[in-house]
Write a protein that holds these residues in place. Structure first.
Motif: not given
Length: 75
Positions: A15-28
């Motif tokens: 679940f930590l791996a799945i949660g970390a995969a959802g964090c991403t930067e949004v391009a301008p």
């Protein structure tokens, strides 16, 4: 280590791996899509504020502003 503890650690790691995969930067150039009115949690904030004021006045609820409370509850 007991098998149930290993399973718990494995589930936690999953679940930590799945949660970390959802964090991403949004391009301008993608931020415009997130700023659309459909993406807002509350699409009409002024209307919701006004309805909350009317509800508080009618229900005689003690609220934050001085205008709330003391209503009869009728329309």
């Amino acid at each position: 280590m007991m098998p149930s503890v290993r399973r718990t650690y494995a589930a936690l790691a999953f679940f930590l791996a799945i949660g970390a995969a959802g964090c991403t930067e949004v391009a301008p150039w993608q931020r415009g899509n997130l700023a659309k009115p459909q993406m807002a949690l509350e699409p009409y904030p002024l209307q919701s504020s006004f309805r909350g004021h009317i509800y508080g006045s009618r229900e005689a609820a003690s609220g934050v502003s001085a205008s709330e409370g003391g209503g009869c509850g009728c329309y």
